[in-house]
Design a protein around this motif. Structure first.
Motif, PDB file in Angstrom:
ATOM      1  N   ALA A  15     -18.390  -0.376 -55.409  1.00  0.00           N
ATOM      2  CA  ALA A  15     -17.199  -0.020 -54.644  1.00  0.00           C
ATOM      3  C   ALA A  15     -16.939  -1.051 -53.548  1.00  0.00           C
ATOM      4  O   ALA A  15     -17.860  -1.444 -52.837  1.00  0.00           O
ATOM      5  N   PRO A  16     -15.691  -1.531 -53.421  1.00  0.00           N
ATOM      6  CA  PRO A  16     -15.390  -2.491 -52.355  1.00  0.00           C
ATOM      7  C   PRO A  16     -15.521  -1.836 -50.987  1.00  0.00           C
ATOM      8  O   PRO A  16     -15.118  -0.696 -50.795  1.00  0.00           O
ATOM      9  N   MET A  17     -16.098  -2.555 -50.058  1.00  0.00           N
ATOM     10  CA  MET A  17     -16.302  -2.025 -48.720  1.00  0.00           C
ATOM     11  C   MET A  17     -15.119  -2.386 -47.829  1.00  0.00           C
ATOM     12  O   MET A  17     -14.599  -3.497 -47.887  1.00  0.00           O
ATOM     13  N   GLN A  18     -14.696  -1.441 -47.019  1.00  0.00           N
ATOM     14  CA  GLN A  18     -13.631  -1.710 -46.079  1.00  0.00           C
ATOM     15  C   GLN A  18     -14.133  -2.618 -44.967  1.00  0.00           C
ATOM     16  O   GLN A  18     -15.249  -2.463 -44.492  1.00  0.00           O
ATOM     17  N   ARG A  19     -13.295  -3.571 -44.550  1.00  0.00           N
ATOM     18  CA  ARG A  19     -13.669  -4.524 -43.515  1.00  0.00           C
ATOM     19  C   ARG A  19     -12.643  -4.515 -42.395  1.00  0.00           C
ATOM     20  O   ARG A  19     -11.466  -4.221 -42.607  1.00  0.00           O
ATOM     21  N   VAL A  20     -13.123  -4.862 -41.218  1.00  0.00           N
ATOM     22  CA  VAL A  20     -12.249  -4.920 -40.043  1.00  0.00           C
ATOM     23  C   VAL A  20     -11.449  -6.212 -40.073  1.00  0.00           C
ATOM     24  O   VAL A  20     -11.984  -7.295 -40.332  1.00  0.00           O
ATOM     25  N   ARG A  21     -10.158  -6.099 -39.797  1.00  0.00           N
ATOM     26  CA  ARG A  21      -9.299  -7.254 -39.596  1.00  0.00           C
ATOM     27  C   ARG A  21      -8.475  -6.986 -38.333  1.00  0.00           C
ATOM     28  O   ARG A  21      -7.858  -5.922 -38.212  1.00  0.00           O
ATOM     29  N   GLY A  22      -8.488  -7.922 -37.410  1.00  0.00           N
ATOM     30  CA  GLY A  22      -7.737  -7.713 -36.183  1.00  0.00           C
ATOM     31  C   GLY A  22      -7.246  -9.008 -35.593  1.00  0.00           C
ATOM     32  O   GLY A  22      -7.955 -10.019 -35.612  1.00  0.00           O
ATOM     33  N   VAL A  23      -6.012  -8.986 -35.085  1.00  0.00           N
ATOM     34  CA  VAL A  23      -5.409 -10.149 -34.430  1.00  0.00           C
ATOM     35  C   VAL A  23      -4.712  -9.668 -33.168  1.00  0.00           C
ATOM     36  O   VAL A  23      -3.949  -8.693 -33.206  1.00  0.00           O
ATOM     37  N   ALA A  24      -4.988 -10.328 -32.047  1.00  0.00           N
ATOM     38  CA  ALA A  24      -4.301  -9.998 -30.795  1.00  0.00           C
ATOM     39  C   ALA A  24      -3.980 -11.290 -30.060  1.00  0.00           C
ATOM     40  O   ALA A  24      -4.839 -12.178 -29.966  1.00  0.00           O
ATOM     41  N   ARG A  25      -2.746 -11.381 -29.561  1.00  0.00           N
ATOM     42  CA  ARG A  25      -2.298 -12.604 -28.880  1.00  0.00           C
ATOM     43  C   ARG A  25      -1.476 -12.230 -27.658  1.00  0.00           C
ATOM     44  O   ARG A  25      -0.587 -11.379 -27.715  1.00  0.00           O
ATOM     45  N   VAL A  26      -1.775 -12.908 -26.535  1.00  0.00           N
ATOM     46  CA  VAL A  26      -1.028 -12.721 -25.293  1.00  0.00           C
ATOM     47  C   VAL A  26      -0.693 -14.088 -24.725  1.00  0.00           C
ATOM     48  O   VAL A  26      -1.579 -14.946 -24.596  1.00  0.00           O
ATOM     49  N   VAL A  27       0.581 -14.288 -24.385  1.00  0.00           N
ATOM     50  CA  VAL A  27       1.031 -15.508 -23.716  1.00  0.00           C
ATOM     51  C   VAL A  27       1.692 -15.090 -22.408  1.00  0.00           C
ATOM     52  O   VAL A  27       2.651 -14.306 -22.416  1.00  0.00           O
ATOM     53  N   MET A  28       1.182 -15.611 -21.303  1.00  0.00           N
ATOM     54  CA  MET A  28       1.696 -15.255 -19.988  1.00  0.00           C
ATOM     55  C   MET A  28       2.351 -16.467 -19.350  1.00  0.00           C
ATOM     56  O   MET A  28       1.763 -17.550 -19.288  1.00  0.00           O
ATOM     57  N   GLY A  29       3.575 -16.300 -18.900  1.00  0.00           N
ATOM     58  CA  GLY A  29       4.262 -17.350 -18.182  1.00  0.00           C
ATOM     59  C   GLY A  29       4.024 -17.238 -16.682  1.00  0.00           C
ATOM     60  O   GLY A  29       3.357 -16.315 -16.208  1.00  0.00           O
ATOM     61  N   ALA A  30       4.596 -18.151 -15.913  1.00  0.00           N
ATOM     62  CA  ALA A  30       4.411 -18.134 -14.463  1.00  0.00           C
ATOM     63  C   ALA A  30       5.062 -16.908 -13.830  1.00  0.00           C
ATOM     64  O   ALA A  30       4.656 -16.467 -12.750  1.00  0.00           O
ATOM     65  N   THR A  31       6.054 -16.329 -14.504  1.00  0.00           N
ATOM     66  CA  THR A  31       6.777 -15.190 -13.936  1.00  0.00           C
ATOM     67  C   THR A  31       6.557 -13.886 -14.695  1.00  0.00           C
ATOM     68  O   THR A  31       7.159 -12.872 -14.353  1.00  0.00           O
ATOM     69  N   GLY A  32       5.723 -13.900 -15.731  1.00  0.00           N
ATOM     70  CA  GLY A  32       5.480 -12.659 -16.449  1.00  0.00           C
ATOM     71  C   GLY A  32       5.150 -12.878 -17.911  1.00  0.00           C
ATOM     72  O   GLY A  32       5.006 -14.011 -18.385  1.00  0.00           O
ATOM     73  N   LEU A  33       5.033 -11.773 -18.637  1.00  0.00           N
ATOM     74  CA  LEU A  33       4.638 -11.799 -20.038  1.00  0.00           C
ATOM     75  C   LEU A  33       5.682 -12.491 -20.897  1.00  0.00           C
ATOM     76  O   LEU A  33       6.860 -12.193 -20.824  1.00  0.00           O
ATOM     77  N   ARG A  34       5.227 -13.424 -21.736  1.00  0.00           N
ATOM     78  CA  ARG A  34       6.113 -14.142 -22.639  1.00  0.00           C
ATOM     79  C   ARG A  34       5.968 -13.686 -24.085  1.00  0.00           C
ATOM     80  O   ARG A  34       6.928 -13.705 -24.846  1.00  0.00           O
ATOM     81  N   ASP A  35       4.758 -13.289 -24.469  1.00  0.00           N
ATOM     82  CA  ASP A  35       4.548 -12.887 -25.864  1.00  0.00           C
ATOM     83  C   ASP A  35       3.360 -11.945 -25.941  1.00  0.00           C
ATOM     84  O   ASP A  35       2.345 -12.140 -25.261  1.00  0.00           O
ATOM     85  N   LEU A  36       3.486 -10.922 -26.791  1.00  0.00           N
ATOM     86  CA  LEU A  36       2.409  -9.969 -27.034  1.00  0.00           C
ATOM     87  C   LEU A  36       2.449  -9.578 -28.497  1.00  0.00           C
ATOM     88  O   LEU A  36       3.478  -9.126 -29.003  1.00  0.00           O
ATOM     89  N   TYR A  37       1.327  -9.776 -29.181  1.00  0.00           N
ATOM     90  CA  TYR A  37       1.233  -9.410 -30.599  1.00  0.00           C
ATOM     91  C   TYR A  37      -0.133  -8.820 -30.857  1.00  0.00           C
ATOM     92  O   TYR A  37      -1.142  -9.313 -30.347  1.00  0.00           O
ATOM     93  N   GLN A  38      -0.176  -7.760 -31.646  1.00  0.00           N
ATOM     94  CA  GLN A  38      -1.448  -7.171 -32.026  1.00  0.00           C
ATOM     95  C   GLN A  38      -1.329  -6.533 -33.398  1.00  0.00           C
ATOM     96  O   GLN A  38      -0.281  -6.002 -33.765  1.00  0.00           O
ATOM     97  N   ALA A  39      -2.426  -6.628 -34.159  1.00  0.00           N
ATOM     98  CA  ALA A  39      -2.440  -6.082 -35.510  1.00  0.00           C
ATOM     99  C   ALA A  39      -3.853  -5.664 -35.868  1.00  0.00           C
ATOM    100  O   ALA A  39      -4.829  -6.249 -35.388  1.00  0.00           O
ATOM    101  N   GLY A  40      -3.965  -4.654 -36.719  1.00  0.00           N
ATOM    102  CA  GLY A  40      -5.271  -4.196 -37.156  1.00  0.00           C
ATOM    103  C   GLY A  40      -6.059  -3.582 -36.025  1.00  0.00           C
ATOM    104  O   GLY A  40      -5.522  -2.873 -35.166  1.00  0.00           O
ATOM    105  N   SER A  41      -7.355  -3.855 -36.005  1.00  0.00           N
ATOM    106  CA  SER A  41      -8.237  -3.222 -35.025  1.00  0.00           C
ATOM    107  C   SER A  41      -8.255  -3.924 -33.676  1.00  0.00           C
ATOM    108  O   SER A  41      -8.914  -3.461 -32.743  1.00  0.00           O
ATOM    109  N   ALA A  42      -7.572  -5.052 -33.539  1.00  0.00           N
ATOM    110  CA  ALA A  42      -7.555  -5.791 -32.272  1.00  0.00           C
ATOM    111  C   ALA A  42      -6.369  -5.342 -31.424  1.00  0.00           C
ATOM    112  O   ALA A  42      -5.227  -5.348 -31.885  1.00  0.00           O
ATOM    113  N   LYS A  43      -6.643  -4.967 -30.195  1.00  0.00           N
ATOM    114  CA  LYS A  43      -5.607  -4.533 -29.270  1.00  0.00           C
ATOM    115  C   LYS A  43      -5.684  -5.354 -27.990  1.00  0.00           C
ATOM    116  O   LYS A  43      -6.757  -5.791 -27.584  1.00  0.00           O
TER     117      LYS A  43
END
Length: 278
Positions: A15-43
């Protein structure tokens, strides 16, 4: 419940085993949040804080890593900004299949011109028979300030845990103004652990940490850090060419954590992330 195309007559080990996959990305500019991305188990969480520098807290909702899991974290602060990144708790690497693939963690850090970036994850706990491969790569501008800490604990002393066999491969890189200025590969396996009491390996330590500062004049901080002590902790400090590196080890994770906290307080002149517990 695990869905599978296998019939009831098929061997259970197929039986295939379930595996964790996670991606999280944060980009902060000088004045505030520019980008936020999250998928899977990564928050990626941005808690409300009272200080002027925003914090990003990465979280692996799977509760730990085992063979075949994969996490990718990206943390970037643009020109003129400031940002602190950490983890919600200690990351745990659990026992995996002896011949299985390693759990993998890739961390990408970037700091633009005049930016300040602190990467302050809590410790990684390696359990017996764990398999983990991690790469941390930082790209910083010539005039930015970058602080990092990485701590490892080989099992939990309070739980009576011993670690006799594992595979841990770690690689840290810091590129400043496009030039590789710091490269540190680290590898543990059963042979290393068999010699853990030798001075050329772990010297009997269960917990180790590396703290780094990359900034103009960072080497001038070395003398003041050499007088910092903590019972049960051995540490060494080096400073050169805009870099400061501290290496510390202890027989248990708690005194090492206290030393790391005190060193970071001295280097940063500000509170640790709120999720840190001492």
């Amino acid at each position: 419940m695990l869905d599978s195309h296998l019939t009831s007559d098929a061997p259970r080990h197929a039986a295939p085993m379930q595996r964790v996959r996670g991606v999280a990305r944060v980009v902060m500019g000088a004045t505030g949040l520019r980008d936020l991305y999250q998928a899977g188990s990564a928050k990626a969480m941005l808690p409300k804080i009272h200080g002027p520098v925003p914090e990003v807290v990465f979280l692996n909702t799977s509760g730990g890593l085992t063979a075949g899991d994969r996490l990718d974290y990206t943390l970037e602060v643009e020109a003129g900004g400031a940002l602190v990144g950490t983890s919600q708790t200690a990351e745990r690497a659990y026992a995996g299949v002896a011949q299985g693939a390693d759990a993998e963690v890739a961390i990408s850090l970037k700091a633009g011109c005049g930016a300040r970036l602190d990467w302050l994850p809590q410790e990684t706990i390696l359990f017996d028979k764990s398999r983990l491969s991690r790469v941390t790569r930082a790209q910083i501008a010539a005039d930015s300030r970058f602080v990092f800490v990485e701590s490892l604990v080989l099992g939990r002393a309070a739980m009576g845990e011993t670690v006799e066999s594992l595979r841990f491969r770690d690689r840290r890189e810091v590129h400043r103004a496009g030039r590789l200025e710091y490269l540190e590969p680290l590898e543990f396996d059963a042979d290393t652990l068999a010699m853990r009491h030798h001075a050329v390996t772990l010297g009997g330590a269960r917990a180790i940490a590396t703290i780094g500062v990359f900034a103009q004049g960072a080497q001038d901080l070395a003398d003041s850090l050499k007088s910092l002590t903590q019972e049960g902790v051995s540490a060494g400090v080096s400073g050169w060419n805009g870099k400061l590196i501290i290496r510390a080890m202890a027989a248990d994770g708690y005194p090492l954590r206290r030393y790391v906290a005190r060193a970071l307080d001295h280097l940063r002149h500000g509170p640790l992330p709120r999720v840190w517990q001492l």
